[in-house]
Design a protein around this motif. Structure first.
Motif, PDB file in Angstrom:
ATOM      1  N   ASP A 181      35.214  74.047 -23.222  1.00 18.27           N
ATOM      2  CA  ASP A 181      35.851  74.873 -24.712  1.00 18.27           C
ATOM      3  C   ASP A 181      35.365  76.345 -24.550  1.00 18.27           C
ATOM      4  O   ASP A 181      35.990  77.200 -25.306  1.00 18.27           O
ATOM      5  CB  ASP A 181      35.429  73.910 -25.793  1.00 18.27           C
TER       6      ASP A 181
ATOM      7  N   TRP B  12      44.852  69.612 -26.205  1.00 15.96           N
ATOM      8  CA  TRP B  12      43.735  69.004 -25.765  1.00 15.96           C
ATOM      9  C   TRP B  12      43.571  67.567 -26.241  1.00 15.96           C
ATOM     10  O   TRP B  12      43.716  67.309 -27.414  1.00 15.96           O
ATOM     11  CB  TRP B  12      42.279  69.763 -26.418  1.00 15.96           C
TER      12      TRP B  12
ATOM     13  N   ALA C  20      38.697  68.350 -22.668  1.00 15.07           N
ATOM     14  CA  ALA C  20      38.632  69.804 -22.492  1.00 15.07           C
ATOM     15  C   ALA C  20      37.369  70.509 -23.317  1.00 15.07           C
ATOM     16  O   ALA C  20      36.982  71.647 -23.076  1.00 15.07           O
ATOM     17  CB  ALA C  20      39.774  70.501 -23.385  1.00 15.07           C
ATOM     18  N   SER C  21      36.664  69.649 -24.035  1.00 14.49           N
ATOM     19  CA  SER C  21      35.311  70.004 -24.580  1.00 14.49           C
ATOM     20  C   SER C  21      34.183  70.407 -23.584  1.00 14.49           C
ATOM     21  O   SER C  21      33.535  71.222 -23.903  1.00 14.49           O
ATOM     22  CB  SER C  21      34.818  68.930 -25.605  1.00 14.49           C
TER      23      SER C  21
ATOM     24  N   PRO D 175      41.955  78.596 -27.182  1.00 16.01           N
ATOM     25  CA  PRO D 175      42.413  77.711 -28.148  1.00 16.01           C
ATOM     26  C   PRO D 175      43.705  77.075 -27.773  1.00 16.01           C
ATOM     27  O   PRO D 175      44.595  77.582 -27.305  1.00 16.01           O
ATOM     28  CB  PRO D 175      42.351  78.321 -29.420  1.00 16.01           C
TER      29      PRO D 175
END
Length: 189
Positions: free
Chosen positions: A142, A39, A138-139, A147
């Protein structure tokens, strides 16, 4: 001008003062045996796409690297190289070993809803064996994404020379990256 770093095998902070520094960081990332997702975080203009372009080139991609801002994902199939030592001359010789590393560069900046990823089959990229999925912003998804192996946070900063812009880059291994035995302690610029 010296680069500041913090030392830890799971976390590394570097300061990049030039595009050459970014290229050196990308080469070190390419040397890691990464699979899964990475990420990339940072404001617009922090250098995420530039780092990814150099990273893909360091992995062996020779063509253009397009920003996936509008397409969401750009796929790359990179022929893997192996390095063999010539025992007589002790020079490194690069040889193609014929395997292909799938790399996907995703930019989720324009994503409206994380569920959109299921409609484009994003899970298939993440499930592909040996694949590396480099995800900017990527947030924004999320809650949907598994992960990552590695977090890369980039921030713009002014260096001591007021006319020169620098970038602070923090690399953090996730628990999954630590479980794979990855080590960031040798990273330096």
């Amino acid at each position: 001008m010296p680069n500041s770093t913090t030392e830890d095998k799971n976390v590394k902070t570097l300061t990049l003062y030039s595009e050459d520094d970014t290229q050196r960081l990308a080469a070190q990332l390419a040397a890691l045996p990464l699979t899964g997702s990475v990420w990339l975080a940072g404001d617009l203009g922090a250098g995420k796409t530039t780092l990814t372009r150099y990273w893909l080139q360091a992995l062996g991609h020779t063509g253009a690297v397009k920003s996936p801002t509008y397409t969401l994902v750009e796929p790359y199939s990179i022929e893997q190289n192996s390095i063999e030592q010539n025992s007589i001359e002790q020079n490194s010789i690069e040889q193609k070993d014929g395997s292909i590393k799938p790399v996907y560069h995703a930019d989720l900046y324009r994503l409206q809803d994380p569920e959109e990823l299921s409609f484009i089959g994003f899970d298939e990229y993440l499930d592909e064996p040996n694949a590396l999925v480099i995800i900017e912003w990527a947030s924004r998804a999320d809650s949907y994404l598994p992960p990552p192996i590695l977090f890369i946070d980039m921030t713009q900063a002014n260096s001591s020379d007021k006319n020169q812009e620098s970038r602070h880059v923090e690399l953090r291994l996730s628990k999954a990256g630590q479980a794979q035995g990855l080590d960031l302690s040798s990273f330096k610029i």
